[in-house]
Design a protein around this motif. Structure first.
Motif: not given
Length: 567
Positions: A225-226, A245-250
């Motif tokens: 994302n960065s 939380a990892n899923y939310n990043h993707f």
């Protein structure tokens, strides 16, 4: 040894003692009685014992009288060979450390602790802490570090074991329908840049944009994302984290060309939504699960070494994929400039005194030999990098090009611009693996295999229920009836028979921790106390196994349901 004045002295009862720099290492009256008193006071059953100072061995001789067959004894003494020249190596019945280095002490102590135990008892022989003051502080700090890292590891297992089990089961489908990382093994001979999201990443963004088409880039998890924020699409992104939380990043990522490399612990919904090619791998600790995948589903994925962080896996994945040089950037492993991440990261925060205290932060040696702020979670990742770097035999050089954060001991440092100028050929255009979509798989076959697994779960669940009922109905309070032992033995045999035919995996980890750790025998235990301990141990074991099999069965049913939607 020139700075140490060593004298050997006979006691009144003709025992040998010694004095170093005017400090007696044993009693000048009766060293055997002194050793008995020390051991009686300090010995702790079921602990790893670390004795700082062997001297002439009186304390160690008494310790041997207390130790049981599987107990661990470590002796740390840089004077050992000087004081005991006549002692033959094969007569040493303990683990000896003569080199007072943190990494040596931490490695040995860690190797003696099973199941994330923190039970270490340090015994300082008389006056060793005065003669070797700095060395003793290193010993204490090293053991404290091991205990904290053990706690980090245990916390991780307790927090994520259910998530991991669910993800491993669901990712059977995703590995079945996609690629194995084996397809990318040594595919490249060009440089690979492994990118993490530490505060120092901002230093390399401009140069990364300039050279990204001349190298292969691998993003560590949410760092994607960065990079996307700065207009950089990595060639690959590695995912291993199993939490929501990892899923939310993707979940909002779309319209990119990046390809996904996922471990079986990666949240399964990431694999569901990721738009491009996907490659599966397993952790090196998953050899039994690897065999299960191969034997049951004909899925062949490699075992990849890693560590506490997705960045550790991204590093070893890079080594697996290329024979060329490797640079890691953004790998601060510290709160550089009092920041948690690179400024554009979703979890970016500035560190205040309250957060420092809550994380138990401390200073370690930095990239520039300065002091940088870190915590035990970062320290565990750092040590994993150091271990991996020692173990991996890579044909080309590996560099830490972070230019900030913590120093990764043993890994050569190089400014990122220098790495690019030294190893990147400006005439090169790198092409990604142009792998076509995987051949269509037989979904009916997958469903059939999983339905057969459900029947195995049902058999084991029925037997555990019968065994628990038998155990609870045992009439004696000092011995187990033969019918109870037969039933429990039947469960164990059934479990061994079918274990390699089910996806049961990390869900066992916290059960194993508790059942092995919480029921250690105590000295002079009565028959009734032994019975009660073993009864409670078996009751907890089979009760928790029963719930674990029920939960895993439901995960398999969920996959069958989701798979039916694909038909």
């Amino acid at each position: 040894m020139s700075k140490y004045n060593i004298e050997y002295v006979l006691t009144n009862n003709n025992l040998k003692t010694m004095r170093v720099n005017n400090f007696f290492l044993h009693s000048k009256y009766n060293p055997i009685q002194e050793a008995k008193r020390i051991v009686e006071k300090e010995f702790e059953p079921n602990f790893v014992h670390v004795v700082f100072g062997y001297g002439l061995g009186y304390i160690i001789d008494e310790m041997k009288n207390k130790l049981r067959e599987n107990d661990k004894l470590i002796v740390i003494d840089p004077f050992f060979k000087e004081f005991n020249k006549e002692l033959i190596d094969d007569k040493i019945e303990f683990t000896l450390i003569e080199e007072i280095k943190s990494e040596v002490i931490e490695g040995v102590v860690s190797s003696k602790l099973g199941n994330f135990s923190k039970q270490v008892k340090v015994i300082c022989s008389p006056n060793y802490d005065k003669i070797l003051k700095e060395e003793y502080l290193i010993v204490l700090e090293s053991i404290k570090t091991v205990q904290r890292l053990q706690q980090v590891g245990e916390n991780t297992i307790r927090q994520f074991s259910l998530d991991w089990q669910e993800n491993y089961v669901h990712n059977i489908l995703h590995s079945y329908m996609n690629h194995s990382l084996k397809e990318l093994k040594q595919l490249y001979d060009c440089p690979i840049i492994v990118i993490s999201g530490g505060p120092s990443l901002k230093k390399q963004i401009f140069k990364l944009k300039e050279i990204k088409d001349k190298v292969i880039t691998i993003a560590s998890g949410s760092t994607i994302n960065s990079l996307l924020h700065h207009g950089i699409e990595p060639d690959y992104v590695v995912s291993i984290d199993g939490g929501i939380a990892n899923y939310n990043h993707f979940k909002e990522i779309s319209n990119i060309k990046s390809q996904l490399i996922f471990g079986f612990s990666s949240h399964y919904k990431i694999q569901e939504i990721f738009p491009n090619e996907k490659y599966a791998f397993l952790d090196t600790g998953d050899s039994e699960f690897q065999n299960y995948l191969n034997n049951v589903f004909n899925i062949d994925v490699p075992l990849i070494a890693g560590g506490a962080s997705v960045a550790n896996f991204a590093f070893t994945v890079a080594c697996y994929m290329t024979s060329g040089p490797i640079a890691i950037i953004g790998q601060d492993l510290a709160y550089t400039d009092n920041k948690s991440h690179e400024d554009s990261n979703k979890h970016y925060k500035e560190i205040d005194e309250s957060y420092k205290k809550s994380r138990g932060m401390f200073e370690i040696t930095g990239y520039y030999k300065d002091n940088v702020l870190t915590d035990y979670a970062f320290l565990l990742m750092k040590k994993d990098f150091e271990m991996l770097n020692r173990q991996i035999q890579h044909p080309s050089p590996i560099f830490n090009c972070t230019e900030g954060g913590a120093k990764i001991e043993g890994m050569e440092q190089m400014p990122f611009t220098v790495f690019c100028n030294s190893f990147i050929n400006e005439e090169t255009n790198i092409k990604l693996n142009s792998q076509s979509k995987p051949q269509s798989q037989d979904i009916d076959l997958l469903i059939g295999k999983m339905q057969a697994e459900i029947e195995i779960y049902n058999k084991i669940i029925r037997e555990i229920q019968i065994g628990l009922a038998k155990l609870i109905s045992n009439k004696s309070n000092i011995i187990f009836e033969k019918s109870v032992l037969r039933e429990l033995d039947k469960i164990d045999k059934l479990f061994k028979k079918y274990k390699t035919m089910t996806a049961m995996n990390h869900i066992f980890d916290p059960i194993t921790l508790d059942v092995l750790r919480n029921y250690e025998p105590v000295p002079n235990e009565s028959n009734r106390a032994t019975y009660e301990r073993v009864f409670n141990q078996n009751k907890e074991l089979y009760s928790r196994l029963l719930e674990a099999f029920k939960v895993s069965k439901q995960y398999v049913l969920d996959v069958i349901k989701n798979t039916n939607k694909l038909m």
